[in-house]
Scaffold this active site. Structure first.
Site, PDB file in Angstrom:
ATOM      1  N   LEU A  57     -33.175 -45.595   7.741  1.00 58.31           N
ATOM      2  CA  LEU A  57     -32.661 -44.388   8.378  1.00 58.31           C
ATOM      3  C   LEU A  57     -31.148 -44.392   8.223  1.00 58.31           C
ATOM      4  O   LEU A  57     -30.519 -45.454   8.297  1.00 58.31           O
ATOM      5  CB  LEU A  57     -33.000 -44.365   9.877  1.00 58.31           C
ATOM      6  CG  LEU A  57     -34.449 -44.101  10.307  1.00 58.31           C
ATOM      7  CD1 LEU A  57     -34.523 -44.078  11.829  1.00 58.31           C
ATOM      8  CD2 LEU A  57     -34.971 -42.804   9.739  1.00 58.31           C
ATOM      9  N   ASP A  58     -30.564 -43.228   8.014  1.00 64.42           N
ATOM     10  CA  ASP A  58     -29.111 -43.140   7.945  1.00 64.42           C
ATOM     11  C   ASP A  58     -28.497 -43.662   9.245  1.00 64.42           C
ATOM     12  O   ASP A  58     -29.099 -43.548  10.318  1.00 64.42           O
ATOM     13  CB  ASP A  58     -28.674 -41.684   7.729  1.00 64.42           C
ATOM     14  CG  ASP A  58     -29.161 -41.122   6.405  1.00 64.42           C
ATOM     15  OD1 ASP A  58     -29.494 -41.919   5.507  1.00 64.42           O
ATOM     16  OD2 ASP A  58     -29.208 -39.882   6.280  1.00 64.42           O
ATOM     17  N   ARG A  59     -27.301 -44.195   9.142  1.00 64.09           N
ATOM     18  CA  ARG A  59     -26.651 -44.807  10.310  1.00 64.09           C
ATOM     19  C   ARG A  59     -26.578 -43.888  11.536  1.00 64.09           C
ATOM     20  O   ARG A  59     -26.865 -44.333  12.654  1.00 64.09           O
ATOM     21  CB  ARG A  59     -25.244 -45.278   9.916  1.00 64.09           C
ATOM     22  CG  ARG A  59     -24.556 -46.051  11.025  1.00 64.09           C
ATOM     23  CD  ARG A  59     -23.335 -46.798  10.533  1.00 64.09           C
ATOM     24  NE  ARG A  59     -22.940 -47.803  11.519  1.00 64.09           N
ATOM     25  CZ  ARG A  59     -22.222 -48.881  11.260  1.00 64.09           C
ATOM     26  NH1 ARG A  59     -21.821 -49.125  10.028  1.00 64.09           N
ATOM     27  NH2 ARG A  59     -21.924 -49.743  12.203  1.00 64.09           N
ATOM     28  N   VAL A  61     -28.545 -41.595  12.486  1.00 63.34           N
ATOM     29  CA  VAL A  61     -29.868 -41.113  12.878  1.00 63.34           C
ATOM     30  C   VAL A  61     -30.547 -42.146  13.775  1.00 63.34           C
ATOM     31  O   VAL A  61     -30.391 -43.348  13.580  1.00 63.34           O
ATOM     32  CB  VAL A  61     -30.731 -40.850  11.619  1.00 63.34           C
ATOM     33  CG1 VAL A  61     -32.138 -40.388  12.002  1.00 63.34           C
ATOM     34  CG2 VAL A  61     -30.054 -39.812  10.721  1.00 63.34           C
ATOM     35  N   ARG A 160     -31.284 -33.559   6.129  1.00 65.87           N
ATOM     36  CA  ARG A 160     -29.939 -33.063   6.405  1.00 65.87           C
ATOM     37  C   ARG A 160     -29.513 -32.001   5.399  1.00 65.87           C
ATOM     38  O   ARG A 160     -29.006 -30.933   5.764  1.00 65.87           O
ATOM     39  CB  ARG A 160     -28.952 -34.235   6.409  1.00 65.87           C
ATOM     40  CG  ARG A 160     -29.272 -35.272   7.468  1.00 65.87           C
ATOM     41  CD  ARG A 160     -28.526 -36.586   7.266  1.00 65.87           C
ATOM     42  NE  ARG A 160     -27.086 -36.424   7.439  1.00 65.87           N
ATOM     43  CZ  ARG A 160     -26.210 -37.405   7.301  1.00 65.87           C
ATOM     44  NH1 ARG A 160     -26.641 -38.625   6.951  1.00 65.87           N
ATOM     45  NH2 ARG A 160     -24.929 -37.195   7.477  1.00 65.87           N
TER      46      ARG A 160
END
Length: 232
Positions: A57-59, A61, A160
């Protein structure tokens, strides 16, 4: 650390915004190493702890992240992700209201490493990868909307960039067009649920991650989603 599910082969946790799943150039301790240390101490393991990263997961998120505790589970989970056998559902808060309350989006995404950003087009091109997702609006407040998003492909920053492409950037996501950041540096995107057949036991696994604690907007929209679902 909030553990949502654990057995001998896998562990699923609710990642907080700001945590990184795997090491990067910042040098901050990633979640995979935190988990190794936690299990080594909790279970008094004398040797090295195995912990395989199967997805990220992106930081900024939050939400569901799964790790493999055995090499057998890692190999099988990697194959399951590649073949689309793992189903992930996300919740996204947007300021803007989508033109359609529910739709399937198809774009062609190009990722640029130089600025760590993805770009979406409605037309295919040489280096672009097809990206598909389905969304539906499940709650709204006076100023915000809650969208439920199901991924059909797994591209970098896919949710996103695709929501931004229809004029609905995720709240707090300055990189993809929102006007204001969130005070804590997060973006209002949450990996809500993961469903799959266990790679070893073959049981149905269905795990839901609570929304970020202490966030009034998340709590209000979650309650709205529950009420709307009960009316159906």
């Amino acid at each position: 650390m909030q553990i949502l599910y654990e057995d001998n082969h896998i562990i699923i946790v609710n990642k907080a915004s700001g945590e990184i799943v795997q090491g990067d150039k910042t040098g901050d301790e990633p979640l995979v190493e935190t988990l190794k240390r936690f299990i080594k101490e909790r279970d008094s393991k004398p040797g090295a702890v195995f912990m395989g990263v199967v997805h990220r997961l992106d930081r900024p998120v939050s939400g569901v992240v799964m790790f493999a505790k055995t090499s057998k589970a890692l190999a099988r989970l990697n194959a399951m992700f590649a073949s689309g056998e793992v189903h992930k559902t996300y919740w996204a808060i947007t300021r803007n209201t989508p033109a359609e309350p529910a739709a399937t989006l198809t774009h062609y995404i190009t990722s640029v490493e130089r600025n760590n950003k993805s770009y979406a087009s409605t037309k295919p091109s040489k280096d672009a990868k097809e990206a598909r997702l389905a969304y539906r609006m499940i709650a709204s407040s006076e100023r915000y909307n809650l969208l439920e998003v199901n991924l059909m492909t797994g591209r970098k920053h896919q949710i996103r960039v695709q929501l931004s492409a229809i004029g609905c950037p995720v709240k707090g996501d300055l990189k993809y067009g929102d006007k204001r950041s969130n005070p804590d540096g997060s973006i209002s995107l949450h990996a809500r649920r993961i469903r799959f057949v266990h790679p070893v036991s073959h049981k149905e696994i269905d795990v839901t991650a609570p929304v970020p604690a202490g966030d009034k907007l998340w709590a209000v929209l979650e309650e709205g989603a529950i009420q709307n679902n009960n009316r159906q």
